[in-house]
Design an enzyme around this catalytic site. Structure first.
Site, short mmCIF file in Angstrom:
data_model
loop_
_atom_site.label_atom_id
_atom_site.label_comp_id
_atom_site.label_asym_id
_atom_site.label_seq_id
_atom_site.Cartn_x
_atom_site.Cartn_y
_atom_site.Cartn_z
NE ARG A 136 -3.93 1.89 2.57
CZ ARG A 136 -4.01 2.87 3.48
NH1 ARG A 136 -3.02 3.06 4.36
NH2 ARG A 136 -5.06 3.66 3.52
CD GLU B 54 -8.15 6.95 8.41
OE1 GLU B 54 -7.95 5.92 9.08
OE2 GLU B 54 -7.73 8.07 8.77
CD GLU C 295 -4.87 3.89 7.43
OE1 GLU C 295 -4.86 4.30 8.63
OE2 GLU C 295 -4.99 4.64 6.46
#
Length: 574
Positions: A65, A155, A267
């Site tokens: 990532r 997010e 995450e």
């Protein structure tokens, strides 16, 4: 420590294949900047300096990532910085998950600033985000590193590109339009139709917040369910004590049932050392340690494996090697998977484990078994790359070879009972108890074949020398139960001298067997207390039972069983 069997980050090995977990990743976006400051990494103390992405891949990581900011500075995660890191990740054998922040700096639930060079009106932003996203996907493709997954925002619980796209002040429509434009940009790029688009929000445990976002973001003519392919969630243990496995399970189950799309936890972290001042960790039964890191990640994998329809497909550990920022934004002292000098933390654990095993097993076995335990943290054992002729065999043939090589005769027909002669022989060879783990320690290819061969994992016996390690036994058994899929299972359990009150299956594996009781075909028990025996009613498929007592509640030679034993067995119709 025996539970450290498969998950590459902690760099002890978690030889665990959870049903639907395809992608095992790390976000190591800071790596090139850290190397520029002189940081180096090693897979063992005194070992050679090795690129961190190589260490991760050698331990089973298959997804990198990489975050991209709109800054033009390499120190601020520019496109050029991300392109260079992508080349390294691909060369190491990983696929790419590109995380677009759509900002000159961090984007998260509290920050989503419009890039300084971008327009601020909605029409201008729709054009800009389309063009920027299309060109970025093309850039990765043109250099030979095509994107597997792309996040259109990071997010974005309250939208993106604030203030224009902030949901709490502007409503859902601007954010919905911007996401639609970003998705169209991906699709318009060369090869964009094969890129999987992810929408990522924080606090995956918070079903209320998750449902609020997903119930509002789809608007007619704007963002639609056809615009993206999968969900991404953050799940941290130190920002809210409500971030429990059960809460995450509830959220992900609801999302999967409603939308039928794949899900990743992109995450997560857990503290390895030190403390977390002012914080109550959400799973406070897990220790702050490298073992705790593995337990935490393993729990998330279990949650993902239970997502309906096999839609839980991946997990990513956030910044496992960011030396100098070990707290990773939390109040915890250190969430890294390496120590301050860049050495995998599994090494110390591996040495300690090997010392313990040497006292229980022959030294040659201890060495081989310990090798299967360490040196990777979250994804696998030390998958060395050997040029073995046997590896040219198709996986199904190699799987058959493994089964023929097992030290016991594994029942292959669901109606088969246990071969008592082989079972007795096996009990005399403790070095073979974890045969599938030993197979997985040879190389990455063997590991994958072993994990895809459920019949290898159908017999479980924990060495009596190590029974005091309660949590490890429970976690290890869970992995065997998961890896054996729906195959009939065969267990050999020894009860310790002191049995705790209110246990169910066993004081060392309490609760682990409840969901798999119907699969128990053969069961061997040493010194079970009579009060435990009614649990056998939960094993409708049991056809082979052996109970041996050496304690005071067992029958003496030539005598009838203790009345308490007879009373416990009477209603079982065995």
């Amino acid at each position: 420590m025996l539970q450290l069997l498969r998950f590459f980050f902690l760099l002890p090995t978690l030889l665990v294949q959870v049903q639907a977990i395809t992608w095992r990743g790390a976000d190591f976006s800071s790596l090139a900047n850290l190397e520029a400051s002189g940081r180096t990494y090693r897979d063992s103390s005194g070992g050679a300096v090795t690129p961190f992405e190589t260490i991760l891949h050698n331990h089973g990581a298959n997804l990198a990532r990489i975050r991209i900011w709109t800054s033009t500075s390499n120190s601020q995660y520019s496109l050029n910085y991300g392109l260079a890191l992508a080349k390294r990740a691909k060369a190491a054998g990983m696929s790419l998950l590109i995380d677009l922040h759509y900002s000159d700096t961090w984007a998260d639930p509290g920050h989503q600033s419009i890039p300084s060079s971008w327009p601020t009106d909605l029409n201008g932003l729709n054009t800009q985000i389309f063009t920027y996203t299309r060109d970025l996907v093309n850039a990765f493709s043109n250099q030979g590193t095509p994107i597997q997954f792309i996040q259109i925002g990071n997010e974005i619980n309250d939208g993106l590109l604030w203030p224009t796209g902030r949901i709490s002040t502007k409503g859902f429509s601007p954010a919905s339009q911007l996401l639609h434009s970003a998705a169209n940009g991906v699709r318009a790029a060369s090869g964009g139709s094969s890129v999987k688009i992810m929408v990522h929000i924080a606090n995956g445990w918070d079903s209320s917040g998750v449902n609020w976002f997903w119930n509002g973001i789809f608007l007619q003519g704007q963002f639609a369910t056809t615009d993206f392919d999968l969900f991404g969630f953050s799940f941290y243990p130190f920002y809210n004590s409500a971030a429990t496995y059960s809460a995450l399970q509830s959220t992900l189950t609801g999302i999967a049932n409603k939308f039928g799309k794949d899900i990743m936890v992109v995450e997560t972290d857990w503290p390895a050392t030190g403390s977390c001042p002012g914080v109550t960790l959400s799973q406070n039964n897990i220790p702050i340690s490298t073992t705790g890191q593995t337990t935490w990640v393993n729990g998330i994998k279990n949650v993902l494996a239970a997502v309906p329809g096999g839609h839980g497909i991946g997990i990513v550990y956030w910044e496992p090697g960011w030396i100098g920022n070990a707290g990773l934004g939390s109040s915890c002292s250190d969430n890294l998977l390496v120590d301050g000098s860049g050495v995998s933390r599994a090494i110390d654990q591996l040495a300690a484990l090997q010392n313990e095993l040497e006292s229980a097993f022959p030294s040659n076995v201890a060495g081989h078994y310990a090798a299967s335990q360490g040196s990777t943290a979250v994804w696998g054992t030390n998958p060395r790359k050997f040029d073995l002729s046997i590896n040219r065999l198709p996986p199904e043939i190699l799987s058959a070879v493994f089964l023929l090589s097992t030290p016991i005769s594994l029942p292959t027909n669901p109606s088969d009972s246990w071969d008592k002669r082989n079972h007795t022989l096996f009990k005399k060879r403790p070095q073979d108890l974890f045969f599938p783990i030993l197979l997985g320690s040879v190389c990455g290819h063997w590991r994958e074949v072993a994990l895809s061969t459920p019949s290898l994992w159908t017999y479980f016996e924990y060495p009596p020398h190590l029974w005091e390690r309660k949590a490890d036994c429970r976690n290890l058994l869970l992995q065997y139960l998961q890896n054996s899929k729906q195959r009939p299972i065969h267990l050999n359990l020894t009860f310790p001298a002191k049995v705790e009150e209110n246990v169910l299956w066993h004081p060392r594996v309490d609760g682990a067997l409840n969901s798999s009781a119907s699969r128990i075909r053969s069961l061997s028990l040493l010194d079970p207390p009579p009060c435990w025996l009614p649990q056998l009613r939960k094993t409708p498929s049991l056809i082979d039972l052996c109970i041996e007592w050496k304690k005071e509640w067992g029958p003496s030679p030539g005598q009838a069983p203790n009345p308490h034993v007879s009373q416990a067995l009477a209603p079982l119709s065995l």
